[in-house]
Enzyme design. Structure first.
Site, mmCIF file in Angstrom:
data_model
loop_
_atom_site.group_PDB
_atom_site.id
_atom_site.type_symbol
_atom_site.label_atom_id
_atom_site.label_comp_id
_atom_site.label_asym_id
_atom_site.label_seq_id
_atom_site.Cartn_x
_atom_site.Cartn_y
_atom_site.Cartn_z
ATOM 1 N N ASP A 1 0.772 -1.047 0.024
ATOM 2 C CA ASP A 1 0.012 0.014 0.061
ATOM 3 C C ASP A 1 0.842 1.084 0.001
ATOM 4 O O ASP A 1 1.680 1.447 0.926
ATOM 5 C CB ASP A 1 -0.912 -0.076 1.343
ATOM 6 N N HIS A 2 1.197 1.844 -1.245
ATOM 7 C CA HIS A 2 2.108 2.808 -1.302
ATOM 8 C C HIS A 2 2.010 3.846 -0.135
ATOM 9 O O HIS A 2 2.992 4.798 0.062
ATOM 10 C CB HIS A 2 2.231 3.324 -2.734
ATOM 11 N N HIS B 1 -5.886 2.601 1.404
ATOM 12 C CA HIS B 1 -5.103 3.817 1.679
ATOM 13 C C HIS B 1 -5.662 4.613 2.894
ATOM 14 O O HIS B 1 -5.294 4.889 3.984
ATOM 15 C CB HIS B 1 -4.693 4.985 0.713
HETATM 16 C C1 BG6 Z 1 -3.667 4.576 -6.164
HETATM 17 C C2 BG6 Z 1 -5.003 4.663 -7.020
HETATM 18 O O1 BG6 Z 1 -3.606 3.529 -5.294
HETATM 19 O O2 BG6 Z 1 -3.603 5.779 -5.528
HETATM 20 C C3 BG6 Z 1 -5.316 6.079 -7.746
HETATM 21 O O3 BG6 Z 1 -5.531 3.488 -7.458
HETATM 22 C C4 BG6 Z 1 -4.799 7.120 -6.857
HETATM 23 O O4 BG6 Z 1 -6.674 5.835 -8.118
HETATM 24 C C5 BG6 Z 1 -3.524 6.900 -6.248
HETATM 25 O O5 BG6 Z 1 -4.688 8.113 -7.946
HETATM 26 C C6 BG6 Z 1 -3.150 8.158 -5.548
HETATM 27 O O6 BG6 Z 1 -1.926 8.105 -4.859
HETATM 28 P P1 BG6 Z 1 -1.368 9.280 -4.334
HETATM 29 O O7 BG6 Z 1 -0.018 8.826 -3.861
HETATM 30 O O8 BG6 Z 1 -0.989 10.181 -5.704
HETATM 31 O O9 BG6 Z 1 -1.837 10.036 -3.586
#
Ligand code: BG6
Length: 525
Positions: free
Chosen positions: A200-201, A263
C-alpha cells in the site's frame, strides 16, 4: 525496540544489503516506468542497492534487452525525482537490467526465467535471493503464483537462510473479502506469510511513517488522544485528476475499493491504534488489525445514513472543459461506479467509542491533498463566547501531502488594543525543518522488502478485515442504498456529502490549512 537502536539497526542493515534479483511481472506497464525503475535508479544513485542487484522485466510483448532498457531510461528521465539522469548511475542500472518475454500462463516461460536466474546467481552472486514483484492486472496474480510454485521459484532452501524468496503484491488485493481470502490462500500454497509483501504505497510516504513517531515519541499527545478529548476525526484524500487512462480498471473498482479500503483505512488504523509493544512488523501490524477489528460492519440502514457515493459530471475545471466520468475512455455510459465516497465509521473500543471517523476520497476535487484532521472538543465556553460567536475548536492537522507537515489550529489574540480572537495555525513544515529531500514511497518500500522488513506492508488478516467493512457497504450500494449522487468537477463531491456532517453540526475541512484563516471573532471582557 527503542527508536535510536531502531535507527542503528536500519543503518547496519543498509550497509549489509546483499545483491538479489528482482523480477517484475507486467514490466511493460505504467507502474514500472513511472515508479519502479525510477525508484531502483534513485536507490542505486544513493548507494542503497548493491552494485550487483539484477532487475528482470517479465512481460508478454516481444522486446530485446536493449529496447527494454531504452524504454526504462525514458521512464526514469521523465519520472525520477532527481533530474537530469546521471549517466554513470544509469549505466550501472542498465548493465544489470534484462527483459524476459513470456505470457504469465506459460510454464515454459517460468522454467526459462528460473534458468536465467540460476545463471545470474553465478555471474552476479545473487545466490538465490529473489524478489518477485506482481505489477500485473489482478487477474494474472493467480497464474503467476502457481507457475512460480511449479517452477520451484518460491521454495526457500532450508540449508541456506540467505537465499530468500519474497513476493510483492500490488493492489488491488481482491475486490471483496472472499476474493482477498481466496488470493491469500493461493499465495499461501507457494509462499509462507513471512515471504509476502502486500503493498500500500501510502505506507511508504514519509509523513505516514512520521505518524508513529509523532504519536509515540512525543509524550504530550497520547493523554488527549481519545474519546475524552477528541470530538471527531476527518480523513480526506482529494485528487484533482479524473480517472485518466485507467477507466477500464477503475470502472470495476470505484473510490471505495480503490482508495478507502486500503489507503484511508491504513491512515485510520495508524491514527487510532494503541502504542505497539515494539517497532517490529508483528507488533505494529497487530495493533493496526485490532483497530480494524473494532469497526463493525454496517447494516443496510446504516449504509443509507452513514455513506455517500458520487460520480463526477462534465463541466469546467481549471478553466478547461473536462469530460464527465461516464464519457471517459473504457467507462460504461451508464456506469454506477462512484468516483467519490464518504463514510462515517466508529471504532468500538475503550479509546474511541462514540467518536466518529469521517473518511472521504474523490476524483476531480477542488484540491489535491491528503490530510488527517483531529478535531478536539471545545474549550468550556465561559470566558470568550459572550459575544455570541464561538471560538473555534482546536484541530490538529497531519498533512500527508502536499506540503508535508503538521499544524495545530488554535485561538489567538490578534495584535492591537482591542481584544479580538482569531484562529491561527502553529505550523511544522517538513521542508522548512529538514530540507526538501523526500524519497518516493516506492523507494522506501522496495528497499524494505529487500531488507526483509515487512512493517510497512499489509498482513493477510489486515487486508481481509478491511474488506469485511467495505463489503458491508458495497452490498447495500449495489442494491441502490443510498442512490448514486452526482457532482460538478471542482467541488467536494455531491452536496449530499455535507449532510453526513451537517446533521451533527460539523463541517468538512476543505483541506484546513488554507480555509480556517478567514474566521475571526470579536470578544469583549
Ligand atoms: C492509487 C489509486 O492507489 O492511489 C489511484 O489506484 C490514486 O486511483 C492513487 O490516484 C493516489 O496516490 P497518491 O500517492 O497520488 O495520493
Amino acid at each position: 525496540m527503542p527508536l535510536d537502536s531502531f535507527a542503528a539497526t536500519r543503518t547496519n542493515e543498509l550497509a549489509s544489503a546483499e545483491p538479489c534479483a528482482i523480477v517484475i511481472f507486467g514490466a511493460t506497464g505504467d507502474l514500472t516506468q513511472r515508479k519502479l525503475l525510477p525508484a531502483i535508479y534513485n536507490l542505486k544513485r544513493e548507494g542503497l542497492l548493491h552494485e550487483n542487484t539484477v532487475v528482470i522485466g517479465f512481460a508478454r510483448r516481444p522486446k530485446t534487452d536493449e529496447q527494454f532498457r531504452a524504454e526504462m531510461l525514458d521512464g526514469v528521465s521523465r519520472f525520477s525525482r532527481s533530474k537530469p539522469v546521471d549517466a554513470t548511475v544509469w549505466e550501472k542500472v542498465a548493465a544489470k537490467l534484462f527483459y524476459h518475454q513470456s505470457t504469465f500462463e506459460d510454464p515454459a516461460g517460468f522454467e526459462s526465467v528460473a534458468k536465467r536466474l540460476a545463471e545470474f546467481d553465478q555471474k552476479f552472486q545473487t545466490e538465490g535471493r529473489r524478489m518477485y514483484y506482481l505489477s500485473t492486472s489482478p487477474s494474472e496474480f493467480s497464474p503467476i503464483i502457481k507457475n512460480l510454485g511449479d517452477a520451484g521459484l518460491g521454495n526457500i532452501d532450508p540449508f541456506n537462510a540467505k537465499a530468500w524468496r519474497r513476493v510483492i503484491v500490488e493492489k488491488p488485493f481482491g475486490r471483496d473479502r472472499k476474493t482477498a481470502c481466496d488470493l491469500n490462500q493461493e499465495i499461501s500454497r507457494v509462499f509462507d506469510e513471512s515471504q509476502v509483501y502486500r503493498i500500500d504505497h501510502y505506507l511508504g510516504k514519509q509523513t505516514v511513517q512520521n505518524m508513529l513517531v509523532f504519536r509515540f515519541a512525543n509524550g504530550i499527545f497520547e493523554p488527549i488522544w481519545n474519546r475524552n478529548h477528541v470530538d471527531h476525526v476527518q480523513i480526506t484524500v482529494g485528487e484533482t485528476l479524473g480517472v485518466e487512462a485507467r477507466g477500464g480498471y477503475y470502472d470495476t473498482a470505484g473510490a471505495l475499493r480503490d482508495m478507502i479500503q486500503n489507503h484511508l483505512m491504513q491512515l485510520l488504523a495508524l491514527t487510532a491504534m494503541e502504542p505497539p509493544v515494539g517497532l517490529d512488523a508483528t507488533s505494529i501490524r497487530d495493533e493496526k488489525v485490532k483497530v480494524l477489528r473494532c469497526i463493525q460492519a454496517l447494516t443496510p440502514a446504516e449504509v443509507g445514513q452513514r455513506t455517500i457515493r458520487g460520480q463526477y459530471l462534465a463541466g469546467k475545471f481549471g478553466g478547461k472543459d473536462v469530460k464527465g466520468y461516464r464519457q471517459e475512455e473504457k467507462v460504461a455510459p451508464d456506469s454506477q461506479t462512484e468516483t467519490f465516497a464518504a463514510v462515517k465509521l466508529f471504532i468500538h473500543n475503550w479509546r474511541w467509542n462514540g467518536v466518529p471517523f469521517y473518511l472521504r476520497s474523490g476524483k476531480r476535487m477542488p484540491k489535491q491533498g491528503s490530510e488527517i484532521c483531529i478535531h478536539f472538543k471545545p474549550a468550556p465556553g465561559v470566558l470568550f463566547n459572550s459575544s455570541g460567536r464561538e471560538v473555534v475548536n482546536n484541530v490538529l492537522v497531519l498533512r500527508v501531502q502536499p506540503h508535508e507537515g503538521i499544524s495545530l489550529l488554535i485561538n489567538a489574540k490578534t495584535p492591537g488594543n482591542v481584544t479580538r480572537i482569531a484562529p491561527a495555525h502553529m505550523d511544522f513544515d517538513y521542508d522548512l525543518a529538514f530540507g526538501s529531500y523526500s524519497p518516493e514511497a516506492y523507494e522506501r518500500l522496495l528497499l524494505d522488502a529487500i531488507l526483509g522488513d515487512s512493517t510497512l506492508f499489509i498482513r493477510n488478516d489486515e487486508v481481509e478485515t478491511a474488506w469485511r467493512i467495505i463489503d458491508s457497504i458495497e452490498t447495500a450500494w449495489t442494491k441502490g442504498t443510498p442512490p448514486l449522487a452526482f457532482y460538478a468537477p471542482g467541488t467536494w463531491g455531491p452536496t449530499e456529502g455535507g449532510t453526513l456532517m451537517e446533521r451533527e453540526n460539523r463541517h468538512w475541512d476543505a483541506l484546513i490549512d488554507t480555509s480556517a484563516r478567514e474566521l475571526a471573532i470579536d470578544a469583549d471582557y
